[in-house]
Design an enzyme around this catalytic site. Structure first.
Site, PDB file in Angstrom:
ATOM      1  CD  GLU A 108      -2.218  -0.221  -3.214  1.00 13.73           C
ATOM      2  OE1 GLU A 108      -3.338   0.805  -3.718  1.00 13.73           O
ATOM      3  OE2 GLU A 108      -2.938  -1.503  -3.410  1.00 13.73           O
ATOM      4  CG  ASN A 148      -2.363   1.306   0.994  1.00 14.27           C
ATOM      5  OD1 ASN A 148      -2.582   1.472  -0.131  1.00 14.27           O
ATOM      6  ND2 ASN A 148      -2.504   1.269   2.155  1.00 14.27           N
ATOM      7  CG  ASN A 199      -6.933  -6.914  -5.916  1.00 16.45           C
ATOM      8  OD1 ASN A 199      -8.066  -6.517  -4.389  1.00 16.45           O
ATOM      9  ND2 ASN A 199      -6.535  -6.285  -6.118  1.00 16.45           N
ATOM     10  CG  ASP A 251      -3.774  -7.713  -3.676  1.00  9.67           C
ATOM     11  OD1 ASP A 251      -5.076  -8.249  -3.649  1.00  9.67           O
ATOM     12  OD2 ASP A 251      -4.060  -6.835  -3.465  1.00  9.67           O
TER      13      ASP A 251
END
Length: 264
Positions: free
Chosen positions: A36, A10, A155, A153
């Site tokens: 990310e 993040n 998602n 990730d």
């Protein structure tokens, strides 16, 4: 023995300020896959890019400040590849793979999507292209007597026990029937969800919790960070854990590392 960890940071600059560097210093992982990252090579903090004992490879997004994946490995990779042969997505900072002896390890950041918007259309295009690539990768690895681990990730929460509030998310991106079926198809065609195999009857273990409300404190999370591997190396996995922070104020990302050890 090979220990691989994956985490959506993040934003690597924010995560570094909050404690990622300390985690990296203490981890027993041989490979760490990041998603990310949201930074150019010049913006990645030196304590990550030049971390002692690590080799750092970054695939930034052409859209600065967004996406970005990276891999840290203790052993120098033989080679690495950015993207999966997609004209649309190869410069989007969503896929990077490295080759170590006998195994290809990849960091994936699959688009999150949003129902009824172009973001969901983008996610579906990515899934279609990437699904085809995964089959090519598996076949290529087989001919080269190699294994594959795709971390990251994804998602998508695959099953009802992969998110806390599944009943309220049936029509939301990340738990749509067609997304879940796509992941089922991946797993039915030569890949294994390693963490779920080791924790077949567990709710979770969740790897992402919204910063909104008290999601973390209530463990109202999603399991969307996976180790998806070819069967031979998946069968050697002995442990796969989510390194959940002890408390909300000790988090350095809204995700937690998922760390798996393979006796490979």
């Amino acid at each position: 023995m090979l220990t691989v960890s994956t985490v959506n940071v993040n934003g690597i600059r924010a995560a570094t300020r909050k404690g990622f560097t300390e985690w990296l210093h203490n981890t027993q992982a041989d490979v760490v896959c990041l998603q990310e990252v949201r930074a150019t090579a010049q913006q990645v903090p030196a304590e990550v890019a030049d971390a002692p004992g690590w080799h750092f490879i970054l695939a930034p997004s052409a859209d600065k400040g967004r996406s970005g994946v990276a891999v840290l490995s203790r052993q120098l990779p033989h080679t690495h590849r950015v993207g999966f042969g997609s004209d649309e997505f190869d410069d989007s900072g969503r896929y990077l793979e490295i080759d170590l002896p006998g195994v290809t390890i990849a960091s994936l950041y699959l688009p999150s999507g949003e129902v009824g918007t172009t973001r969901q259309d983008q996610k579906e295009r990515f899934m279609a292209q990437f699904g085809e690539y995964l089959q090519q990768l598996r076949k290529r690895a087989h001919t080269q007597d190699r294994e594959v681990i795709v971390c990251g990730d994804w998602n998508i929460a695959h099953r009802e026990h992969d998110l806390k509030n599944w009943k309220n998310n049936k029509k939301n991106a990340g738990f749509l029937p067609e997304e879940r079926q796509w992941l089922t198809d991946i797993l039915d065609n030569g890949y294994v969800d390693v963490t779920r195999t080791l924790h077949p009857d567990t709710t979770g273990p969740y790897s992402w919790w919204s910063y909104r409300g008290r999601a973390f404190d209530n463990d109202s999370g999603w399991r969307i960070d996976y180790h998806i591997a070819t069967p031979t190396i998946a069968a050697t996995a002995t442990t796969s854990i989510v390194e959940r922070a002890a408390s909300h104020d000790q988090r350095w990302s809204d995700h937690a590392p998922v760390t798996t050890t393979y006796q490979y």
